[in-house]
Design an enzyme around this catalytic site. Structure first.
Site, PDB file in Angstrom:
ATOM      1  N   HIS A   1       5.520   7.236   6.216  1.00 47.89           N
ATOM      2  CA  HIS A   1       4.479   6.776   5.296  1.00 47.89           C
ATOM      3  C   HIS A   1       3.617   7.934   4.806  1.00 47.89           C
ATOM      4  O   HIS A   1       3.261   7.990   3.635  1.00 47.89           O
ATOM      5  CB  HIS A   1       3.618   5.733   6.020  1.00 47.89           C
ATOM      6  CG  HIS A   1       2.601   5.077   5.151  1.00 47.89           C
ATOM      7  ND1 HIS A   1       2.914   4.046   4.301  1.00 47.89           N
ATOM      8  CD2 HIS A   1       1.283   5.311   4.993  1.00 47.89           C
ATOM      9  CE1 HIS A   1       1.820   3.660   3.661  1.00 47.89           C
ATOM     10  NE2 HIS A   1       0.812   4.423   4.056  1.00 47.89           N
TER      11      HIS A   1
ATOM     12  N   GLU B   1      -0.114   1.519  -4.931  1.00 45.03           N
ATOM     13  CA  GLU B   1       0.297   1.754  -3.550  1.00 45.03           C
ATOM     14  C   GLU B   1       0.784   0.459  -2.923  1.00 45.03           C
ATOM     15  O   GLU B   1       0.461  -0.620  -3.393  1.00 45.03           O
ATOM     16  CB  GLU B   1      -0.902   2.238  -2.720  1.00 45.03           C
ATOM     17  CG  GLU B   1      -0.974   3.719  -2.606  1.00 45.03           C
ATOM     18  CD  GLU B   1      -2.010   4.148  -1.566  1.00 45.03           C
ATOM     19  OE1 GLU B   1      -2.142   5.351  -1.407  1.00 45.03           O
ATOM     20  OE2 GLU B   1      -2.673   3.304  -0.947  1.00 45.03           O
TER      21      GLU B   1
ATOM     22  N   HIS C   1       1.034  -2.146   0.438  1.00 46.46           N
ATOM     23  CA  HIS C   1       0.507  -2.540   1.742  1.00 46.46           C
ATOM     24  C   HIS C   1       1.358  -3.701   2.247  1.00 46.46           C
ATOM     25  O   HIS C   1       0.861  -4.759   2.625  1.00 46.46           O
ATOM     26  CB  HIS C   1      -0.977  -2.910   1.656  1.00 46.46           C
ATOM     27  CG  HIS C   1      -1.791  -2.255   2.727  1.00 46.46           C
ATOM     28  ND1 HIS C   1      -2.863  -2.836   3.330  1.00 46.46           N
ATOM     29  CD2 HIS C   1      -1.661  -1.041   3.313  1.00 46.46           C
ATOM     30  CE1 HIS C   1      -3.371  -2.004   4.227  1.00 46.46           C
ATOM     31  NE2 HIS C   1      -2.662  -0.917   4.240  1.00 46.46           N
TER      32      HIS C   1
ATOM     33  N   HIS D   1       3.831  -4.053   4.852  1.00 42.04           N
ATOM     34  CA  HIS D   1       3.991  -4.462   6.246  1.00 42.04           C
ATOM     35  C   HIS D   1       2.741  -5.109   6.827  1.00 42.04           C
ATOM     36  O   HIS D   1       2.824  -6.177   7.431  1.00 42.04           O
ATOM     37  CB  HIS D   1       4.448  -3.270   7.098  1.00 42.04           C
ATOM     38  CG  HIS D   1       5.899  -2.959   6.907  1.00 42.04           C
ATOM     39  ND1 HIS D   1       6.525  -1.916   7.527  1.00 42.04           N
ATOM     40  CD2 HIS D   1       6.845  -3.570   6.159  1.00 42.04           C
ATOM     41  CE1 HIS D   1       7.807  -1.898   7.161  1.00 42.04           C
ATOM     42  NE2 HIS D   1       8.011  -2.886   6.331  1.00 42.04           N
TER      43      HIS D   1
ATOM     44  N   ASP E   1     -10.819  10.244   1.112  1.00 38.85           N
ATOM     45  CA  ASP E   1     -10.991   8.933   1.728  1.00 38.85           C
ATOM     46  C   ASP E   1     -10.176   8.878   3.005  1.00 38.85           C
ATOM     47  O   ASP E   1      -9.233   9.648   3.189  1.00 38.85           O
ATOM     48  CB  ASP E   1     -10.533   7.837   0.772  1.00 38.85           C
ATOM     49  CG  ASP E   1      -9.044   7.866   0.555  1.00 38.85           C
ATOM     50  OD1 ASP E   1      -8.540   8.905   0.100  1.00 38.85           O
ATOM     51  OD2 ASP E   1      -8.365   6.868   0.847  1.00 38.85           O
TER      52      ASP E   1
ATOM     53  N   GLN F   1     -11.360   0.886   8.121  1.00 41.30           N
ATOM     54  CA  GLN F   1     -11.526   0.992   6.662  1.00 41.30           C
ATOM     55  C   GLN F   1     -12.923   1.487   6.291  1.00 41.30           C
ATOM     56  O   GLN F   1     -13.785   1.665   7.151  1.00 41.30           O
ATOM     57  CB  GLN F   1     -11.298  -0.389   6.054  1.00 41.30           C
ATOM     58  CG  GLN F   1      -9.903  -0.920   6.317  1.00 41.30           C
ATOM     59  CD  GLN F   1      -8.862  -0.160   5.528  1.00 41.30           C
ATOM     60  OE1 GLN F   1      -8.799  -0.257   4.324  1.00 41.30           O
ATOM     61  NE2 GLN F   1      -8.050   0.634   6.216  1.00 41.30           N
TER      62      GLN F   1
END
Lengths: 265, 761
Positions: free
Chosen positions: B63, B112, B114, B116, B288, B334
């Site tokens: 990833h 992008e 997400h 899984h 980020d 996050q």
């Protein structure tokens, strides 16, 4: 979170006058738009006031000063994330104390409009009765909504005709207006139901109520978003006032022109 | 802010690692392969510490490191010409690409995956997918202005699909709506190949002035390194490695703890606070925290800058005080950002944090040692060359070969009987899971906030205004067709690009740049790897032919449960620019008497089509692609918008002319009288083919009577085939295909809008 952040004024702080329309007779009126952490439609409300011909400034929730504004809009969003209950934390902001006392002064009281989350804040601050709970279908809903102006006598609706219909966007998760029957009867009896949903109740609100006012008519709260139907090309696809171009609906503009004209006198 | 009481563990220090070379470490559990672990030991000249192992394992995951895809992805750079770079301010390799749109404005955008996390925990997986891509956009110095979500689910009637649809749609709405970002488009596709592995891709767009571009680098020895936003918790540990970089297997334990939990309010505050930091010019570099958390942020910032950084890890503010150093380094909590601040700007930085009530902690400083050194209460637990972590991970030339089954599949063209009842066929198509109205989904997203949305679903592209004074704005569309890619991955990728490009042009915008999210099965399967290689080759070739560069994106591999991979699904997003969004073209007609024209030619191309899909068939070759024709068509559509020659336009793709006409009629609830005879005669096809073929480089437009001559002259001058197929009819509320059927709009709408509420309402 530090409590200090709520009180300290700040770099950037409230902005200067966002915009003036020099040639508008209404530009002498200044409307303050409150920003809480998590406010989303604050810049949109400023734009709406400007497009209606007035001047607008941003107010910061942590300030203690209303900066001599002539009216206040509490915009939509998810202040403080709405994790506890929509509007429940915002009502304690220092600026809300100022707003609450200025809005309660009888005939000369400060005109205040709460849109969506702002409506929820106004009920939490007890400037308006009732409360909002989760939509009856449990989903967030965004759609173009037809409303009937049931009271064209308030500060925020005088530019509409009595019983005029308008189309403005609705977008919320907790939009179901509830109150006990006595309160509802009182609101109906005193003409304080300002907006009612037509062509289908989108969230289970009691008696199809979309917006209400206080007794003096200076404080109005509504769930749908008039500030998103003020500019041709960026509003709903339809208008209750007849054919419009693509995203050409501007039925919400009357809310903002109403208060500006009232204040100009 | 001070560090919390230092926690004591059996800390595996660098000194300890040197002293105990034989100490066994759980590298396989962390997702590293034997050879990869050996390479770490070679790089360090000793065994790694526990903390170093944690960093290498996440940063060298598929990833984060693109180790299987890198050798192919190079083509996106190699096949870019100077002309394509004209508008490119920042290309591949940063958090997101940045494109010049004129007047000093720039736009950054990226898509992008997400996938899984969203299968394991649909609400949080989808929510944090939005959160992650939005932080990428902020990191570039931009204000996020819109999001889009291309989604793929299993069969609509499978018992598990409702769980995923409800959770994922609510998660995207719950997070995106709370950020005040209009959701302006995307896709919703149902296909049983995605049953065990739904695709949740998220695209975000941001706007900035040229001078505001920020990059992820840590330069200037002595500058301070700060972590701000949410506290670090135990969520998402190993998300990039053990979750995103392995296939699902029902025999293994649940991976739910590897999914992050989102707090959109914290992110909204972070957006405003970062924008204020940028405005006040108090950050030198910013990154980020997404996949691989602090491991990624420290190693990438350091290796993109002067190469050195010193960090005291006990300064990290924690949600859970029991976290070990390795867990802190790997956590994917996050709503966190890392920035580099000069000592002179520290006070201003802190004032802005205090204003927004955002927590922060000073972790350390930039050094000129070329080493990333991380200490735990003064003891060295990481001492690495950051480039070996961030950029010099393993690169694999995975073996690949064309699947043997492909010849058989490609030889099996669609040959079922053609229906004679075309009215019933159109109704069936428009009510089918992939062609039905997606209002049930998109009505859960805010498309109005920010007040700049000029077009959103169901129009061909989402359009947002950038500059309120001039009307300058952008259009974006994302497209993919997994069935086309399954039949021919090279052509499938080119077709996905062509469709997104066509959609953007149909809205009236000039296509400018590309982002992609390449969703595939396991790269360890040579047949999947071949599909991937062919896809990249096809996409890079087509980008070159159309003159639009890839500016960034994402590769998502291991999208399979057990041995069954998804269809290769390259989601392609194209960004276009408008000098003034006021001239955008909606995807429907509304004025009585306007002429309806079909641009392009129609051949008998039903292989891989939605109609074949409805009959359970997948075989043959996808429709032929002529990129020169696509370019001409796009130029015509953009010119028509610019010169006011059309009032409505819709590209033809999945579902062909039948879907195009139906959607144009439904857009404003206005009917039309359509004749197919002339078209059938010109192209040598029957009415069914005219309606259901998915031939490319086609669009339907509504032309005001006063513009017909000019319109025809322009098409003739460009030698592009066009044919008048009907007229808009506001009186008769029906799609009237003369000689075949008359379909009242209300009936069409009922079929079109009933499907999703029936399954999920």
């Amino acid at each position: 979170m530090t409590a200090a952040g709520l009180e300290t004024p700040l770099i950037g702080g409230p902005q200067p006058v966002a915009s003036n329309n020099d040639d508008s007779p209404l530009n002498g009126v200044t409307v303050g738009v409150v920003t809480f952490p998590g406010s989303l439609d604050d810049r949109d409300a400023v734009r709406a006031v400007r497009l209606a011909g007035g001047s607008a400034i941003h107010l910061w929730h942590g300030d203690h000063d209303l900066r001599n504004v002539d009216a206040v809009i509490i915009p939509g969003g998810f202040s403080y994330g709405d994790y506890l209950r929509a509007g429940a934390i915002s009502r304690f902001a220092p600026l809300m104390e100022q707003i609450t006392s200025a809005a309660s002064g009888g005939a000369d009281a400060l005109p205040v409009l709460g849109i969506c989350n702002g409506f929820q804040v106004l009920t939490e601050a007890h400037l308006l009765p009732g409360s909002m709970i989760k939509n009856n279908h449990l989903h967030f809903i965004c759609r173009d909504q037809r409303l009937r102006v049931e009271n064209a006598g308030t500060f925020w609706t005088s530019d509409y005709g009595q019983d005029e219909e308008i189309v403005i966007p609705l977008k919320n998760q907790d939009g179901q207006f509830v109150a006990d029957n006595r309160t509802l009867d009182e609101l109906e009896g005193e003409g304080r139901v300002v907006f009612r949903y037509v062509d289908g109740n989108p969230n289970g609100s009691r008696r199809d109520i979309a917006g209400i006012s206080n007794a003096a008519g200076n404080v109005v709260g509504l769930m749908p978003h008039p500030e998103h139907a003020v500019e041709a090309g960026f509003g709903p696809d339809s208008s209750a006032r007849g054919e419009v171009g693509v995203r050409g609906g501007t039925d919400g503009l009357g809310i903002f022109t109403s208060v500006l004209k009232k204040l100009v006198g | 802010m001070t560090a919390e009481t230092t926690r004591t563990f059996n800390i595996d220090t660098v000194a300890n690692a040197e002293a105990t070379p034989g100490h066994a470490l759980p590298w396989a559990e962390l997702g590293l392969k034997d050879n990869e672990y050996q390479r770490v030991e070679e790089i360090l000249g000793r065994r790694p510490t526990g903390a170093e192992l944690a960093m290498y394992s996440v940063m060298w995951s598929e990833h984060c490191s693109y180790k299987s895809s890198k050798v192919h992805l190079r083509q996106f750079g190699e096949k870019v010409t100077d002309a394509m770079k004209e508008h490119l301010l920042v290309g591949i390799g940063e958090n997101a690409g940045v494109v010049d749109i004129g007047d000093g404005w720039a736009v950054t955008f990226k898509v992008e995956s997400h996938n899984h996390p969203s299968f394991v925990e649909p609400y949080q997986g989808a929510a944090t997918g939005v959160g992650g891509i939005v932080r990428d956009i902020i990191s570039m110095g931009a204000r996020p202005v819109a999001v889009m979500d291309p989604l793929r689910f299993g069969a609509i009637d499978h018992p598990d699909t409702a769980r995923l649809v409800h959770g994922i749609v609510a998660g995207i709405g719950g997070y995106g709506n709370s950020l005040g970002l209009p959701n302006i488009g995307g896709e919703v596709v149902f296909d049983s190949v995605y049953q065990g592995n739904p695709l949740v891709n998220a695209l975000a767009v941001g706007v900035l002035r040229h001078e505001d571009i920020r990059l992820a680098n840590a330069s200037g020895a002595g500058n301070r390194v700060v972590l701000f936003g949410a506290r670090t918790g135990g969520d998402g540990i190993g998300g990039a490695s053990v979750l995103a970089s392995e296939s699902f297997d029902s025999s293994k334990p649940s991976k739910r703890p590897a999914v992050q939990v989102g707090d959109p309010f914290a992110e909204k505050v972070l957006i405003e606070c970062c924008l204020e930091l940028f405005k006040a010019s108090v950050v030198e570099g910013i990154q980020d925290l997404g996949a691989a958390g602090i491991s990624c942020a420290t190693s990438e910032l350091a290796s993109n800058g002067d190469g050195g950084m010193h960090v005291e890890l006990t300064n990290v503010l924690l949600r859970d005080p029991s976290l070990t150093p390795g867990e802190i380094l790997m956590s994917e909590s996050q709503e966190r950002m890392m920035a580099v601040v000069t000592p002179g700007n520290v006070a201003d930085f802190e004032a802005i944090m205090d204003k927004w009530a955002v927590e922060y902690s000073w972790l350390g400083e930039v050094t000129d040692t070329g080493r990333l050194v991380i200490e735990w209460d003064g003891e060295k637990i990481v001492d690495v060359d950051p480039r070996t972590v961030a950029h010099e991970g393993p690169v694999y030339e995975r073996p690949y070969h064309r699947p043997e089954w492909l010849d058989r599949v490609q030889a099996d063209g669609f040959a079922a009987d053609r229906p004679t009842d075309l009215r019933a066929a159109v109704l069936e198509l428009m009510a089918s899971p992939n062609m039905c109205s997606k209002d049930w989904v998109t009505d859960q997203y805010d498309r109005y906030v920010q007040g700049n949305t000029a077009l959103a679903m169901p129009d061909d592209a989402g359009v947002v205004r950038v500059d309120e004074e001039t009307g300058l704005g952008v259009a974006i569309s994302t497209d993919a067709n997994g069935r086309y890619s399954y039949l021919n991955p090279y052509e499938g990728a080119r077709l996905a690009l062509a469709e997104a490009y066509r959609n953007v042009a149909t809205s009236g915008a000039e296509p400018l740049a590309v982002t992609d999210c390449l969703n595939f099965g396991s790269p360890e399967d040579p047949e999947v790897m071949w599909q991937f290689a062919e896809t990249v080759r096809g996409l890079a070739d087509a980008c070159q032919e159309l003159g639009v560069p890839v500016t960034g994106g994402n590769v998502s591999l291991y999208n399979q449960t057990g041995g069954i991979a998804i269809h290769p699904t390259p989601v392609v997003g194209v960004l276009g620019v408008f000098d003034d969004v006021a001239r955008r073209t909606p995807s429907g007609w509304r004025e009585d008497g306007q002429a309806v024209y079909l641009l392009g030619t129609t051949a008998d191309e039903l292989d891989g089509s939605e109609w074949a899909n409805l009959r359970g068939h997948l075989g043959g070759q996808p429709p032929a692609l002529d990129l020169a024709a696509e370019k001409t068509l796009a130029a015509i559509l953009v010119n028509c918008s610019r010169d006011g020659m059309i009032d409505g336009a819709h590209d033809l793709s999945e579902g062909g002319l039948a879907a195009g006409l139906s959607e144009m009629a439904l857009r404003f609830g206005v009917g039309a009288r359509i004749g197919l005879d002339e078209l059938c005669e010109r192209d040598g096809i029957d009415a069914f083919t005219a309606l259901f073929s998915e031939s490319q480089a086609r669009a339907v437009v509504a032309v005001p009577r006063s513009e017909e001559v000019r319109f025809n002259d322009m098409c003739t001058a460009r030698n592009f085939p066009t044919i008048r197929i009907g007229v808009v009819d506001t009186e008769n509320r029906a799609l009237d295909v003369q000689g075949y059927f008359n379909l009242p709009i209300d009936q069409l709408r009922e079929a079109h809008e009933g499907t999703l509420p029936k399954h999920f309402g």
